[in-house]
Design an enzyme around this catalytic site. Sequence first.
Site, PDB file in Angstrom:
ATOM      1  N   GLN A 101      18.129   4.670 -10.660  1.00 50.87           N
ATOM      2  CA  GLN A 101      16.879   4.092 -11.141  1.00 50.87           C
ATOM      3  C   GLN A 101      16.050   3.511 -10.009  1.00 50.87           C
ATOM      4  O   GLN A 101      16.495   3.414  -8.861  1.00 50.87           O
ATOM      5  CB  GLN A 101      17.174   3.015 -12.188  1.00 50.87           C
ATOM      6  CG  GLN A 101      18.084   1.901 -11.684  1.00 50.87           C
ATOM      7  CD  GLN A 101      18.557   0.983 -12.800  1.00 50.87           C
ATOM      8  OE1 GLN A 101      18.228  -0.201 -12.816  1.00 50.87           O
ATOM      9  NE2 GLN A 101      19.332   1.539 -13.740  1.00 50.87           N
ATOM     10  N   HIS A 103      12.471   0.531  -9.563  1.00 54.22           N
ATOM     11  CA  HIS A 103      11.549  -0.388 -10.213  1.00 54.22           C
ATOM     12  C   HIS A 103      10.197  -0.358  -9.511  1.00 54.22           C
ATOM     13  O   HIS A 103      10.132  -0.187  -8.288  1.00 54.22           O
ATOM     14  CB  HIS A 103      12.099  -1.817 -10.182  1.00 54.22           C
ATOM     15  CG  HIS A 103      13.492  -1.945 -10.699  1.00 54.22           C
ATOM     16  ND1 HIS A 103      13.847  -1.587 -11.988  1.00 54.22           N
ATOM     17  CD2 HIS A 103      14.635  -2.370 -10.098  1.00 54.22           C
ATOM     18  CE1 HIS A 103      15.150  -1.805 -12.155  1.00 54.22           C
ATOM     19  NE2 HIS A 103      15.644  -2.271 -11.025  1.00 54.22           N
ATOM     20  N   GLU A 120      14.797  -7.062  -6.472  1.00 52.26           N
ATOM     21  CA  GLU A 120      16.039  -7.730  -6.838  1.00 52.26           C
ATOM     22  C   GLU A 120      17.033  -7.728  -5.689  1.00 52.26           C
ATOM     23  O   GLU A 120      16.814  -7.099  -4.641  1.00 52.26           O
ATOM     24  CB  GLU A 120      16.660  -7.062  -8.067  1.00 52.26           C
ATOM     25  CG  GLU A 120      17.012  -5.593  -7.872  1.00 52.26           C
ATOM     26  CD  GLU A 120      17.400  -4.896  -9.182  1.00 52.26           C
ATOM     27  OE1 GLU A 120      17.003  -5.382 -10.265  1.00 52.26           O
ATOM     28  OE2 GLU A 120      18.095  -3.873  -9.104  1.00 52.26           O
ATOM     29  N   HIS A 178      18.358   3.089  -6.513  1.00 51.13           N
ATOM     30  CA  HIS A 178      19.632   2.381  -6.489  1.00 51.13           C
ATOM     31  C   HIS A 178      20.427   2.638  -7.769  1.00 51.13           C
ATOM     32  O   HIS A 178      19.878   3.083  -8.790  1.00 51.13           O
ATOM     33  CB  HIS A 178      19.416   0.872  -6.319  1.00 51.13           C
ATOM     34  CG  HIS A 178      18.601   0.267  -7.432  1.00 51.13           C
ATOM     35  ND1 HIS A 178      17.233   0.232  -7.424  1.00 51.13           N
ATOM     36  CD2 HIS A 178      18.968  -0.327  -8.608  1.00 51.13           C
ATOM     37  CE1 HIS A 178      16.785  -0.362  -8.518  1.00 51.13           C
ATOM     38  NE2 HIS A 178      17.823  -0.700  -9.261  1.00 51.13           N
ATOM     39  N   ARG A 198      14.276   5.047 -15.234  1.00 49.51           N
ATOM     40  CA  ARG A 198      15.548   5.755 -15.146  1.00 49.51           C
ATOM     41  C   ARG A 198      15.287   7.153 -14.575  1.00 49.51           C
ATOM     42  O   ARG A 198      14.497   7.924 -15.120  1.00 49.51           O
ATOM     43  CB  ARG A 198      16.183   5.834 -16.540  1.00 49.51           C
ATOM     44  CG  ARG A 198      17.656   6.204 -16.541  1.00 49.51           C
ATOM     45  CD  ARG A 198      18.221   6.153 -17.953  1.00 49.51           C
ATOM     46  NE  ARG A 198      18.242   4.808 -18.498  1.00 49.51           N
ATOM     47  CZ  ARG A 198      17.592   4.434 -19.600  1.00 49.51           C
ATOM     48  NH1 ARG A 198      16.887   5.315 -20.283  1.00 49.51           N
ATOM     49  NH2 ARG A 198      17.662   3.192 -20.026  1.00 49.51           N
TER      50      ARG A 198
END
Length: 346
Positions: A101, A103, A120, A178, A198
């Site tokens: 996936q 972001h 993150e 990641h 995804r």
Amino acid sequence: MTLYPLLFEPNLHTVVWGGDRLCPYKGLKPQDTPIGESWEVSAVPSSTSIVSNGEWAGKELTTVIDAHPKEILGESVNKLYDGKMPLLVKLIDAKGDLSIQVHPNDEMAKRVHGKSGKTEMWYVIDANPGSYLYAGFKSKISEYEYKKRIADGTITDVLARHEVKAGDVFYLPAGRVHAICSGILLAEVQQSSDVTYRIFDYNRPGLDGKPRELHTELAAEALDFNVEDEYRTIYKEDDNRANLIIDSQFFSVRVAELTEPFHRNLLKYDSFIITMCIKGDFKIRIRETGEETTVREGYSCLIPAAIADYDVVPLNGTTRILDAFIDNKKRDLGHRITRFLHLSSK
């Protein structure tokens, strides 16, 4: 109104790749469904944390923050994030592999979804021998090759694979491909966002028996195809001190293994502090009020910015904690330097 450290009710999430370690880690009864995530401190509307202690017990975190935004978030954080909690902190137990996936960054997430982006970091709490995760590309590929490899199921061939052990840290800026893989228990600190694209899910069905949705085109726009020399974060770790592991514009994270009481005066940052108990119970004693709060292994605590001068007292010999907050002191310094350079150029 007396401020105090906030504890929260368990907020567990069932997912297809989840395992069975989070419940015993938190001292909870086992569940029949695979638990993959514990949202430790969350202001995400779809799954907001519920306070479990003190006068605000039973209230949603968002309700408490709305009532006392400056005192809890910090004046600078409150102003910068419009009174919203900017971080989401989780525990993740991967019995199976998570999907590949990515972001989006703030600009794309705001434009497409009206939400913040999602940068993150991961701190590995435990990993079975041979466990690994994916972070970044190991070789440069084009968008065309990316789509072709998704279609033929070979996308993992071009991802950087990292075997991991307890204490390993990975920083994942928005745009970095990641995936956490099986056998890993970790703590995750991220921007407060639930936007995930995804890319590849191993052609497996979801909990409803149907294939999970892929977001190939959105992911292609979000992906950073550049290759880095090192994806693992290297840091120095000394006992009985707060060791800096991540220092970014989105959050600052420190980890400490303590065998004796440890004073933390973080008032200068003008930010809330999220403290995760990775190992061994501890007690927080607020210097101003004398308020004492016990934080158990596998749980997390939110310390309001206005009382972020406290002692951490190990209760079982040794405790390991992970702190996350917004480093407004660094942000203010950067602003002053930029302003000085701007004025000097006139």
